[in-house]
Structure formats: C-alpha cells, structure tokens
Motif scaffolding. Sequence first.
Motif: not given
Length: 198
Positions: A167-196
């Motif tokens: 979804l991060k790469g599918l955002m249309n507007t610049e403001s949504a892209k900025l918000i999405a980048a932060k939320r995407h990073l949180f999900m990556e951290e969550y999944i890394a912790e999940f697998y640990r």
Amino acid sequence: MENKEILIKAQEYIKETFLKEGTGHDYYHIERVVTNARRILQTEQANSFTVQLAAWLHDLGDKKLNNGIDKSEELISSFLKSLAVEQSIIDRVIEIVSQVSFSKGNKPSSIEAEIVQDADRLDAIGAIGIARCFAYGGSKNCILYSPDEKEKENSSIQHFYDKLFKLKGLMNTESAKLIAAKRHLFMEEYIAEFYREV
C-alpha cells in the motif's frame, strides 16, 4: 438540504449501520477514513463535500460485508435519494466509491477519488492496520500464522505480503505518501518482532 446537514445525516446513518460491525470495517474505521481524507484535503485542491460524503459512504454495500455481492451503488443511491441529494452528486459519489477498493484494482479518475482511496488505505496500515488485519482474519476463520507453505496462504500474516506491504507504494497524494512511509516502517518492525518471537 445544505451540504453540512447531508454530511451529518451520512455520519448518523453510518454510525447506526456499522457501529457493531466486527471485521474491522466498523463505524470507527469509517470515521478514521473521513479524518484521513480531511487531513489530505488540507494540501490538495479538491471538492471537499464530495470527498467527505464518499468517505462516509465508501463501505456501504461493500461485497466483503454482503456475502460477496457488491451493493454499493444500490445502497448509496437509495440513501442519498432519501435526503433529496442531486443525481449528479449521487453519481459522483458512486464513481468515487467504485474506485476505492484494493481488490478491484481500479485507478482513481479524479483527485477526489485519489484522496478517498488514500484515506482508506492509510487505515489499512500501521498500528491500526495490524489490528484490523487480525480482526478481519479472525472474522473469516483465517489462521494467525503457519510455517507450512500450504497453510500459510490462508493466514493473517500472509495478508501483510499480499496487500499491506504494497500500500505504501500505491498512495496517490504527497501527504498520504508521507503518512504511509511512517506506518509502513512500523509494520516492518512488527513483522520482524513477530518472527523473532515465533
């Protein structure tokens, strides 16, 4: 009826209809989508009324909530006609809503549709997105996770790879892209912790 009053009526109707919904598409999801849309509207030139109205109604008739049958056009049209909303506005809202869904794969044809699509997708990622992913999976009897290749396809964890991480790469507007980048990073951290922990 004034635009402000129409939006209030839409909010009241959606609250009454979706408050107890249990798949992660409840009233508070829709309220957050409206809030996201208003936030994006601060930096985009678009019809604010149409964006907000479509955001309030974007899940009304969704096939995920109607046994696989899309009733969006029918239910949105019926509701807005009951408020004596002009047909041109009804058609516009239906068009926007038809372009929101990830699974349909439709490209937005207007800035209004781009904003509502972004607003909805922002609520599918980050901390809220994680919670909604598991709520939806549970409601559909999906397993949480399995290391088995055959079983994992029907797991909530697999949904991160099938949709949420895209979804991060599918955002249309610049403001949504900025918000999405932060939320995407949180999900990556969550999944890394999940697998640990697994």
